[in-house]
Write a protein that holds these residues in place. Structure first.
Motif, PDB file in Angstrom:
ATOM      1  N   ILE A 101      80.360 -64.429 -12.005  1.00 26.92           N
ATOM      2  CA  ILE A 101      79.351 -63.451 -11.606  1.00 26.92           C
ATOM      3  C   ILE A 101      78.956 -62.574 -12.786  1.00 26.92           C
ATOM      4  N   VAL A 102      79.941 -62.108 -13.551  1.00 19.65           N
ATOM      5  CA  VAL A 102      79.655 -61.291 -14.736  1.00 19.65           C
ATOM      6  C   VAL A 102      78.791 -62.073 -15.721  1.00 19.65           C
ATOM      7  N   SER A 103      79.134 -63.343 -15.932  1.00 21.80           N
ATOM      8  CA  SER A 103      78.343 -64.192 -16.828  1.00 21.80           C
ATOM      9  C   SER A 103      76.914 -64.341 -16.329  1.00 21.80           C
ATOM     10  N   ASN A 104      76.740 -64.513 -15.018  1.00 21.41           N
ATOM     11  CA  ASN A 104      75.396 -64.660 -14.452  1.00 21.41           C
ATOM     12  C   ASN A 104      74.573 -63.392 -14.625  1.00 21.41           C
ATOM     13  N   PHE A 105      75.207 -62.245 -14.461  1.00 18.87           N
ATOM     14  CA  PHE A 105      74.506 -60.974 -14.684  1.00 18.87           C
ATOM     15  C   PHE A 105      73.990 -60.898 -16.115  1.00 18.87           C
ATOM     16  N   LYS A 106      74.826 -61.256 -17.061  1.00 24.95           N
ATOM     17  CA  LYS A 106      74.452 -61.133 -18.463  1.00 24.95           C
ATOM     18  C   LYS A 106      73.332 -62.111 -18.832  1.00 24.95           C
ATOM     19  N   GLN A 107      73.331 -63.278 -18.190  1.00 26.97           N
ATOM     20  CA  GLN A 107      72.222 -64.209 -18.406  1.00 26.97           C
ATOM     21  C   GLN A 107      70.928 -63.661 -17.809  1.00 26.97           C
ATOM     22  N   ALA A 108      71.035 -63.134 -16.589  1.00 23.33           N
ATOM     23  CA  ALA A 108      69.846 -62.644 -15.889  1.00 23.33           C
ATOM     24  C   ALA A 108      69.251 -61.416 -16.576  1.00 23.33           C
ATOM     25  N   LYS A 109      70.092 -60.611 -17.220  1.00 24.03           N
ATOM     26  CA  LYS A 109      69.601 -59.395 -17.876  1.00 24.03           C
ATOM     27  C   LYS A 109      68.675 -59.711 -19.048  1.00 24.03           C
ATOM     28  N   LYS A 110      68.688 -60.960 -19.499  1.00 26.17           N
ATOM     29  CA  LYS A 110      67.781 -61.355 -20.583  1.00 26.17           C
ATOM     30  C   LYS A 110      66.333 -61.422 -20.103  1.00 26.17           C
ATOM     31  N   LEU A 111      66.140 -61.499 -18.778  1.00 27.95           N
ATOM     32  CA  LEU A 111      64.791 -61.455 -18.215  1.00 27.95           C
ATOM     33  C   LEU A 111      64.456 -59.998 -17.936  1.00 27.95           C
ATOM     34  N   SER A 112      63.613 -59.416 -18.738  1.00 31.90           N
ATOM     35  CA  SER A 112      63.367 -57.975 -18.682  1.00 31.90           C
ATOM     36  C   SER A 112      62.680 -57.534 -17.387  1.00 31.90           C
ATOM     37  N   HIS A 113      61.999 -58.460 -16.702  1.00 33.46           N
ATOM     38  CA  HIS A 113      61.273 -58.055 -15.496  1.00 33.46           C
ATOM     39  C   HIS A 113      62.142 -58.129 -14.240  1.00 33.46           C
ATOM     40  N   LEU A 114      63.400 -58.522 -14.359  1.00 32.40           N
ATOM     41  CA  LEU A 114      64.312 -58.552 -13.228  1.00 32.40           C
ATOM     42  C   LEU A 114      64.944 -57.172 -13.035  1.00 32.40           C
ATOM     43  N   GLN A 115      64.915 -56.698 -11.803  1.00 35.61           N
ATOM     44  CA  GLN A 115      65.635 -55.473 -11.457  1.00 35.61           C
ATOM     45  C   GLN A 115      66.973 -55.894 -10.838  1.00 35.61           C
ATOM     46  N   LEU A 116      68.049 -55.642 -11.553  1.00 32.76           N
ATOM     47  CA  LEU A 116      69.375 -56.080 -11.125  1.00 32.76           C
ATOM     48  C   LEU A 116      70.146 -54.922 -10.506  1.00 32.76           C
ATOM     49  N   GLU A 117      70.663 -55.140  -9.306  1.00 33.55           N
ATOM     50  CA  GLU A 117      71.459 -54.133  -8.615  1.00 33.55           C
ATOM     51  C   GLU A 117      72.701 -54.796  -8.033  1.00 33.55           C
ATOM     52  N   ILE A 118      73.700 -53.989  -7.719  1.00 37.46           N
ATOM     53  CA  ILE A 118      74.788 -54.487  -6.890  1.00 37.46           C
ATOM     54  C   ILE A 118      74.617 -53.872  -5.504  1.00 37.46           C
ATOM     55  N   ALA A 119      74.957 -54.651  -4.485  1.00 44.18           N
ATOM     56  CA  ALA A 119      74.779 -54.203  -3.100  1.00 44.18           C
ATOM     57  C   ALA A 119      76.077 -54.429  -2.325  1.00 44.18           C
ATOM     58  N   PRO A 120      77.053 -53.568  -2.515  1.00 43.74           N
ATOM     59  CA  PRO A 120      78.322 -53.739  -1.802  1.00 43.74           C
ATOM     60  C   PRO A 120      78.136 -53.567  -0.292  1.00 43.74           C
ATOM     61  N   THR A 121      78.752 -54.460   0.468  1.00 42.85           N
ATOM     62  CA  THR A 121      78.808 -54.297   1.914  1.00 42.85           C
ATOM     63  C   THR A 121      80.080 -53.516   2.220  1.00 42.85           C
ATOM     64  N   ILE A 122      79.917 -52.288   2.659  1.00 40.05           N
ATOM     65  CA  ILE A 122      81.061 -51.395   2.821  1.00 40.05           C
ATOM     66  C   ILE A 122      81.746 -51.660   4.152  1.00 40.05           C
ATOM     67  N   SER A 123      83.000 -52.105   4.066  1.00 43.68           N
ATOM     68  CA  SER A 123      83.793 -52.431   5.245  1.00 43.68           C
ATOM     69  C   SER A 123      85.205 -51.894   5.062  1.00 43.68           C
ATOM     70  N   VAL A 124      86.039 -52.117   6.062  1.00 42.61           N
ATOM     71  CA  VAL A 124      87.448 -51.751   5.965  1.00 42.61           C
ATOM     72  C   VAL A 124      88.076 -52.398   4.728  1.00 42.61           C
ATOM     73  N   LEU A 125      87.594 -53.567   4.373  1.00 43.44           N
ATOM     74  CA  LEU A 125      88.199 -54.340   3.296  1.00 43.44           C
ATOM     75  C   LEU A 125      88.017 -53.728   1.910  1.00 43.44           C
ATOM     76  N   ASN A 126      86.970 -52.921   1.729  1.00 42.15           N
ATOM     77  CA  ASN A 126      86.678 -52.496   0.355  1.00 42.15           C
ATOM     78  C   ASN A 126      86.275 -51.038   0.191  1.00 42.15           C
ATOM     79  N   VAL A 127      86.214 -50.260   1.265  1.00 37.85           N
ATOM     80  CA  VAL A 127      85.678 -48.905   1.139  1.00 37.85           C
ATOM     81  C   VAL A 127      86.469 -48.063   0.139  1.00 37.85           C
ATOM     82  N   GLU A 128      87.798 -48.227   0.107  1.00 45.57           N
ATOM     83  CA  GLU A 128      88.609 -47.428  -0.802  1.00 45.57           C
ATOM     84  C   GLU A 128      88.563 -47.966  -2.234  1.00 45.57           C
ATOM     85  N   LEU A 129      88.038 -49.176  -2.384  1.00 47.07           N
ATOM     86  CA  LEU A 129      87.970 -49.800  -3.705  1.00 47.07           C
ATOM     87  C   LEU A 129      86.610 -49.625  -4.374  1.00 47.07           C
ATOM     88  N   LEU A 130      85.671 -48.953  -3.704  1.00 47.94           N
ATOM     89  CA  LEU A 130      84.320 -48.809  -4.243  1.00 47.94           C
ATOM     90  C   LEU A 130      84.299 -48.154  -5.622  1.00 47.94           C
TER      91      LEU A 130
END
Length: 406
Positions: free
Chosen positions: A273-302
């Motif tokens: 995933i990190v590698s894909n982000f770095k490849q995609a960032k080479k396209l300047s017209h892409l707006q890259l975001e992360i969209a965490p789905t907040i659940s019991v599984l990850n809320v404390e790890l945000l």
């Protein structure tokens, strides 16, 4: 007075947050109650066309009807009349429950996003399409199910939660017919939203992009909710196709980093995933975001996820879109017992003071507010049992860096 964070002494933040609530209060009183039936068409399970992805308000079936027939149907006309009068439809419970809990709903986001769209209640065609071609997906995320992921099929059969007897469920049964009948309407779209399954491993998604390019419809906005684990499908690079379009927003569904990412979203790989982000960032017209789905599984790890993404230079503090999971209820953060809610709230509040983005601070405040708005802890035992059941089924265990549930 709406809830304001008592943990942050920041005048600019408080000023912004006050404006934030005034804005949404105005939206709640606006007519129409929701813009969706005048601008939007969602195509999901079994080809059923609905008002949006969260409300079970069917208008017709794209496999049996043409867009015009659906767009002019009695069902959608009735909903327009209700919303035009500023009234609420009871099937919109997802939005108004979120709003009551102090979180932002899709309804509110739509008002804000399309605030400059002229609305004269003449609706010749949708301008915003949300097309879910199938359930094809390469991951089997813990809070997902077979209806939204083909990879879930074998586990779902063992749990007796499978939808049908085939792994892949096609929502649009005949792509060529869909293009033939719906094409004239797609050509007038301003925005396409693609989500899962996983759009980047769906053949129909690639065929649609090529069809849009062929018809010179490339100035539109393409918006994605994607696990971002793969950038190639059958040897073809999605980046090559994206180069043809002018406006692309990627919301990557990342819930945690490292081993924990793979635990929550089985089959994912953080390094890829990190590698894909770095490849995609080479396209300047892409707006890259992360969209965490907040659940019991990850809320404390945000905080750790955000800090890692910032350290890896994947995004800025502004490039985060928080998605609060509502269903299944046994993964909803409102089920967390009080003793743990206090711990999570404290950790998130401390993290707020370490960041500068008012937008991100506001989103984290929404998480805290939503989590504490309702006591649903009666569902906590089900979460523990269901998560243990998946551990046993998949031969998985909590990663060493995972937080304790009790």
């Amino acid at each position: 007075m709406p809830y304001l964070s008592k943990t942050i002494d920041n005048s600019s933040y408080q000023k912004h947050l006050s404006y934030y609530y005034v804005l949404f209060a105005v939206m709640s009183d606006e007519k129409p109650y929701c813009l969706m039936p005048w601008i939007h068409l969602h195509i999901g399970d079994d080809g059923i066309a609905k008002a949006c992805c969260v409300a079970n308000i069917p208008f017709g079936n794209i496999n049996k009807q043409e867009v015009k027939e659906i767009w002019d149907s009695k069902a959608i006309q009735s909903l327009r009349s209700t919303f035009k009068a500023g009234k609420i439809d009871k099937r919109c419970a997802n939005c108004y429950k979120l709003e009551e809990s102090g979180a932002t709903s899709i309804r509110q986001e739509t008002h804000k996003k399309f605030k400059d769209t002229p609305l004269n209640f003449e609706t010749p065609t949708p301008i915003y399409f949300d097309i879910r071609f199938s359930n094809v997906c390469n991951l089997k995320c813990r809070s997902c199910w077979h209806g939204a992921s083909s990879s879930w099929f074998e586990d779902a059969k063992k749990l007796r939660t499978n939808k049908g007897q085939k792994a892949i469920i096609k929502n649009i049964t005949d792509f060529d017919r869909f293009i033939s009948k719906s094409g004239p309407y797609l050509l007038h779209a301003q925005e396409f939203y693609f989500a899962g399954g996983e759009p980047l491993v769906m053949e129909e998604h690639y065929r649609l992009l090529k069809w849009l390019i062929k018809n010179e419809v490339t100035k539109i906005k393409l918006r994605y909710n994607t696990n971002f684990t793969l950038l190639k499908y059958k040897g073809e690079s999605i980046l090559d196709l994206w180069r043809k379009f002018e406006n692309i927003q990627i919301m990557a569904s990342l819930d945690a980093q490292g081993e924990t990412a793979s635990y929550i979203r089985t089959n994912s790989n953080w390094e890829s995933i990190v590698s894909n982000f770095k490849q995609a960032k080479k396209l300047s017209h892409l707006q890259l975001e992360i969209a965490p789905t907040i659940s019991v599984l990850n809320v404390e790890l945000l905080p750790e996820l955000i800090q890692t993404c910032l350290h890896e230079d994947l995004i800025s503090e502004e490039d985060i879109y928080i998605n609060l999971l509502e269903r299944p209820i046994h993964y909803n953060i409102q089920i967390i017992p009080l003793r743990l809610k206090e711990r999570v709230s404290k950790k998130l509040s401390i993290f707020q003071q370490e960041i500068s983005s008012i937008k991100l601070i506001s989103q984290i405040d929404e998480i805290i507010r939503y989590m504490n708005a309702k006591d649903q802890s009666k569902h906590w035992p089900k979460f523990i049992s269901q998560n243990k059941q998946l551990d046993d089924l998949r031969n998985e265990t909590l990663p060493s860096d995972y937080y304790e549930f009790d």
